[in-house]
Scaffold this active site. Structure first.
Site, PDB file in Angstrom:
ATOM      1  N   LYS A 202       1.080  -0.877   0.089  1.00 19.73           N
ATOM      2  CA  LYS A 202       0.369  -0.067  -0.368  1.00 19.73           C
ATOM      3  C   LYS A 202       1.023   1.214   0.310  1.00 19.73           C
ATOM      4  CE  LYS A 202      -3.984  -2.232   2.407  1.00 19.73           C
ATOM      5  NZ  LYS A 202      -4.533  -2.054   3.250  1.00 19.73           N
TER       6      LYS A 202
ATOM      7  N   TYR B  43     -11.894  -3.118  -3.218  1.00 18.96           N
ATOM      8  CA  TYR B  43     -12.913  -2.829  -2.060  1.00 18.96           C
ATOM      9  C   TYR B  43     -14.072  -3.401  -1.844  1.00 18.96           C
ATOM     10  CZ  TYR B  43      -8.347  -2.528   0.583  1.00 18.96           C
ATOM     11  OH  TYR B  43      -6.596  -2.640   1.233  1.00 18.96           O
TER      12      TYR B  43
ATOM     13  N   ASN C  14      -2.010   0.569   7.097  1.00 19.83           N
ATOM     14  CA  ASN C  14      -1.613  -0.906   7.448  1.00 19.83           C
ATOM     15  C   ASN C  14      -1.060  -1.908   6.017  1.00 19.83           C
ATOM     16  OD1 ASN C  14      -2.940  -2.402   5.524  1.00 19.83           O
ATOM     17  ND2 ASN C  14      -4.841  -2.705   7.148  1.00 19.83           N
TER      18      ASN C  14
ATOM     19  N   HIS D  83      -2.052  -5.126   1.377  1.00 21.55           N
ATOM     20  CA  HIS D  83      -3.462  -5.669   1.404  1.00 21.55           C
ATOM     21  C   HIS D  83      -3.014  -7.634   1.292  1.00 21.55           C
ATOM     22  CE1 HIS D  83      -7.046  -7.465   0.102  1.00 21.55           C
ATOM     23  NE2 HIS D  83      -6.609  -7.695  -0.697  1.00 21.55           N
TER      24      HIS D  83
ATOM     25  N   GLU E  23      -9.021 -11.539  -6.937  1.00 19.49           N
ATOM     26  CA  GLU E  23      -8.527  -9.673  -7.114  1.00 19.49           C
ATOM     27  C   GLU E  23      -7.146 -10.229  -8.409  1.00 19.49           C
ATOM     28  OE1 GLU E  23      -9.254  -9.590  -2.209  1.00 19.49           O
ATOM     29  OE2 GLU E  23      -7.244 -10.235  -2.642  1.00 19.49           O
TER      30      GLU E  23
HETATM   31  N1  UDP Z   1      -9.819  -0.438   7.080  1.00 18.20           N
HETATM   32  C1  UDP Z   1      -9.665   0.939   7.557  1.00 18.20           C
HETATM   33  N2  UDP Z   1     -10.546   1.548   8.929  1.00 18.20           N
HETATM   34  C2  UDP Z   1     -10.833  -0.010   9.684  1.00 18.20           C
HETATM   35  C3  UDP Z   1     -10.904  -1.157   9.468  1.00 18.20           C
HETATM   36  C4  UDP Z   1     -10.310  -1.529   7.534  1.00 18.20           C
HETATM   37  O1  UDP Z   1      -9.118   1.503   7.591  1.00 18.20           O
HETATM   38  O2  UDP Z   1     -11.715   0.346  10.226  1.00 18.20           O
HETATM   39  C5  UDP Z   1      -8.499  -0.206   5.986  1.00 18.20           C
HETATM   40  C6  UDP Z   1      -7.204  -1.247   6.568  1.00 18.20           C
HETATM   41  O3  UDP Z   1      -6.718  -0.235   4.922  1.00 18.20           O
HETATM   42  C7  UDP Z   1      -7.341  -2.419   5.854  1.00 18.20           C
HETATM   43  C8  UDP Z   1      -8.674  -2.263   4.794  1.00 18.20           C
HETATM   44  O4  UDP Z   1      -9.573  -1.473   5.286  1.00 18.20           O
HETATM   45  O5  UDP Z   1      -6.427  -3.178   5.238  1.00 18.20           O
HETATM   46  C9  UDP Z   1      -9.985  -3.173   4.134  1.00 18.20           C
HETATM   47  O6  UDP Z   1     -10.329  -4.103   5.401  1.00 18.20           O
HETATM   48  P1  UDP Z   1     -10.438  -5.522   6.068  1.00 18.20           P
HETATM   49  O7  UDP Z   1     -11.158  -5.389   6.967  1.00 18.20           O
HETATM   50  O8  UDP Z   1     -10.773  -6.063   4.849  1.00 18.20           O
HETATM   51  O9  UDP Z   1      -8.777  -5.619   6.798  1.00 18.20           O
HETATM   52  P2  UDP Z   1      -7.706  -7.080   5.461  1.00 18.20           P
HETATM   53  O10 UDP Z   1      -7.799  -8.171   5.215  1.00 18.20           O
HETATM   54  O11 UDP Z   1      -7.230  -5.946   5.275  1.00 18.20           O
HETATM   55  O12 UDP Z   1      -6.855  -7.244   7.132  1.00 18.20           O
HETATM   56 MG    MG Z   2     -10.203  -7.893   4.017  1.00 16.99          MG
END
Ligand code: UDP
Ligand code: MG
Length: 150
Positions: free
Chosen positions: A9, A49, A112, A115, A126
């Site tokens: 990212k 997303y 974070n 992805h 994806e």
């Molecule tokens: N994210 C965020 N706030 C939240 C949860 C997620 O900004 O409360 C962002 C974060 O960058 C995350 C992405 O949205 O990686 C997708 O969320 P997901 O729950 O799918 O997390 P991941 O699969 O990446 O762990």
């Molecule tokens: Mg996810």
């Protein structure tokens, strides 16, 4: 063998952590099947997303993921999807376990770093969204016979 989609990212790019994080995947034994850098079109990020489109963080997430270039990669290995998710740790860097990528390098739930696909169906969707079939490379890597026994 499984394949999983990884996105470095914009925070990982700007914090110059791509090399160190990629090293972790390589050290684990995962093999690259594809890799490229791009500025993601907004529509592609929105599709990627789409599952989160009604969540409060969605528009900030789309802004973040289009704020700078990213590096996309496909990693391959036995149970690669779960293996990579375990290496990443929990979504929120504040609670991600020490020793995981998010636990070691981040303090934020949005920023974070990486992805990774979360299931076989999402992984194939994806990979198809970000790569053309001819960009995926199957190859024999010399040390693989000492990484996977069967
Ligand atoms: N994210 C965020 N706030 C939240 C949860 C997620 O900004 O409360 C962002 C974060 O960058 C995350 C992405 O949205 O990686 C997708 O969320 P997901 O729950 O799918 O997390 P991941 O699969 O990446 O762990
Ligand atoms: Mg996810």
């Amino acid at each position: 063998m499984e394949r999983t989609l990884i996105i470095f990212k914009p925070d990982a790019m700007n914090r110059m952590l791509v090399g160190r994080i990629l090293t972790r995947f390589e050290e684990k034994g995962l093999r690259l099947a594809a890799m490229k850098m791009q500025r993601s079109p907004r529509e592609q990020v929105e599709r990627h997303y789409a599952v989160h489109k009604d969540r409060p963080f969605y528009s900030a997430l789309v802004e973040f993921m289009t704020a700078g270039p990213v590096i996309l990669a496909v990693l391959e290995g036995p149970q690669a999807i779960a293996v990579v998710r375990n290496l990443l740790g929990a979504t929120d860097g504040l609670v991600a376990a020490a020793g995981t990528i998010r636990g070691d390098f981040g303090l934020d739930v949005q920023y974070n770093l990486v992805h990774a696909s979360d299931a076989p169906e999402t992984a194939s969707k994806e990979i198809e969204l970000f790569f053309k079939p001819e960009e995926l490379i199957t190859w024999d890597r010399a040390p693989d016979r000492w990484i996977v026994s069967r």
